[in-house]
Design a protein around this motif. Sequence first.
Motif, PDB file in Angstrom:
ATOM      1  N   LEU A 153       2.358   6.880   5.125  1.00  8.65           N
ATOM      2  CA  LEU A 153       2.847   5.507   5.082  1.00  8.65           C
ATOM      3  C   LEU A 153       3.774   5.337   3.881  1.00  8.65           C
ATOM      4  O   LEU A 153       3.842   6.204   3.018  1.00  8.65           O
ATOM      5  CB  LEU A 153       1.698   4.507   5.018  1.00  8.65           C
ATOM      6  N   LYS A 154       4.479   4.234   3.853  1.00  8.48           N
ATOM      7  CA  LYS A 154       5.374   3.972   2.732  1.00  8.48           C
ATOM      8  C   LYS A 154       4.574   3.883   1.431  1.00  8.48           C
ATOM      9  O   LYS A 154       3.486   3.315   1.395  1.00  8.48           O
ATOM     10  CB  LYS A 154       6.124   2.653   2.944  1.00  8.48           C
ATOM     11  N   ARG A 155       5.120   4.458   0.358  1.00  5.87           N
ATOM     12  CA  ARG A 155       4.369   4.507  -0.891  1.00  5.87           C
ATOM     13  C   ARG A 155       4.023   3.107  -1.405  1.00  5.87           C
ATOM     14  O   ARG A 155       2.941   2.899  -1.961  1.00  5.87           O
ATOM     15  CB  ARG A 155       5.169   5.277  -1.951  1.00  5.87           C
ATOM     16  N   GLU A 156       4.912   2.157  -1.192  1.00  7.30           N
ATOM     17  CA  GLU A 156       4.631   0.813  -1.694  1.00  7.30           C
ATOM     18  C   GLU A 156       3.471   0.142  -0.938  1.00  7.30           C
ATOM     19  O   GLU A 156       2.895  -0.840  -1.410  1.00  7.30           O
ATOM     20  CB  GLU A 156       5.881  -0.063  -1.618  1.00  7.30           C
ATOM     21  N   ALA A 157       3.123   0.691   0.240  1.00  6.17           N
ATOM     22  CA  ALA A 157       2.011   0.135   1.014  1.00  6.17           C
ATOM     23  C   ALA A 157       0.677   0.766   0.643  1.00  6.17           C
ATOM     24  O   ALA A 157      -0.385   0.277   1.060  1.00  6.17           O
ATOM     25  CB  ALA A 157       2.269   0.311   2.506  1.00  6.17           C
ATOM     26  N   GLN A 158       0.700   1.837  -0.139  1.00  4.50           N
ATOM     27  CA  GLN A 158      -0.532   2.549  -0.480  1.00  4.50           C
ATOM     28  C   GLN A 158      -1.600   1.654  -1.124  1.00  4.50           C
ATOM     29  O   GLN A 158      -2.755   1.661  -0.686  1.00  4.50           O
ATOM     30  CB  GLN A 158      -0.235   3.740  -1.407  1.00  4.50           C
ATOM     31  N   PRO A 159      -1.252   0.897  -2.173  1.00  7.08           N
ATOM     32  CA  PRO A 159      -2.302   0.089  -2.823  1.00  7.08           C
ATOM     33  C   PRO A 159      -2.980  -0.892  -1.876  1.00  7.08           C
ATOM     34  O   PRO A 159      -4.203  -1.053  -1.908  1.00  7.08           O
ATOM     35  CB  PRO A 159      -1.540  -0.647  -3.936  1.00  7.08           C
ATOM     36  N   ARG A 160      -2.213  -1.536  -1.006  1.00 10.29           N
ATOM     37  CA  ARG A 160      -2.796  -2.494  -0.063  1.00 10.29           C
ATOM     38  C   ARG A 160      -3.703  -1.793   0.945  1.00 10.29           C
ATOM     39  O   ARG A 160      -4.781  -2.282   1.284  1.00 10.29           O
ATOM     40  CB  ARG A 160      -1.686  -3.249   0.687  1.00 10.29           C
ATOM     41  N   PHE A 161      -3.240  -0.628   1.427  1.00  5.22           N
ATOM     42  CA  PHE A 161      -4.026   0.119   2.400  1.00  5.22           C
ATOM     43  C   PHE A 161      -5.346   0.587   1.796  1.00  5.22           C
ATOM     44  O   PHE A 161      -6.421   0.424   2.385  1.00  5.22           O
ATOM     45  CB  PHE A 161      -3.219   1.313   2.911  1.00  5.22           C
TER      46      PHE A 161
END
Length: 274
Positions: A153-161
């Motif tokens: 997934l996109k790196r910026e989405a990692q924390p939310r995921f």
Amino acid sequence: MKRKLIALDLDGTTLNNDAVLSPTTIKTIQQVAAAGHVVSIVTGRPNRISQQFYDQLGLKTPMINFNGSLGHLPHRHWDKEYQYTFSRDIVFDLMQHQQEFDVEAMAAEGKTLFLANQIKPLAYGFFPTALTQQQLLSQQSLQQNPTSLTIALKREAQPRFIAYVRDHYGDLVDVNSWGGPNSVIEMGAKGIQKAIGVEFLAHLYHINREDVIAFGDENNDNEMIDYAGTGVAMKNATPHLKMLADDVTSLTNEENGLADYLQKAFNLEDSVTA
């Protein structure tokens, strides 16, 4: 010399940066095994993309895959084999949120399981470039609980995921991001990591913890390096792993650092060449 258990991480450790075993590494590991020591691969990789290295090295010992979640003897039925899994319902729920987290691909795996969906074009080596109809991940095709779930997934989405998974399923699974250039999340059964596999091997071969030597380079090696009597971080390892380690190789994985260390530790004659 007392018999040792030598646990080998693959990527960034035993393999060079092209994910290849050098002739020097192969020869050195075979020399150590021939001397009566127990050499085992302990990797985060699935068995489907690590068994070729096991065969190249000519190993006969159990292999540990999925960061400790699978212990097995390749090519053989083995009554001591183990595998940790988690509920497939977690996968089904995450599939419902793929768009929300901008997921590019997802793979559910186990020893004999590989199902994936690729939502967007992807160039990560562990995801096949083309999937057969039988490999497509869906609620209908995933009939068993997986050992591992890997998500690109996109790196910026990692924390939310990661926050979502920990909030909803934190008591059932562990979730971590990969090191390196690829933005990948990996999930496995709660509390299972490489040290579980190494401890299993040590008990199997009646080898004391102080006689375990483990090599690694990344954060998924932390517990294994800490567990081993001699935890060895590669020169190219993360700073945190080097802090945990008892020793650090003088050469990187690209420079045959593991072979160099083993040759010195076991008084082997050959010198390392790139």
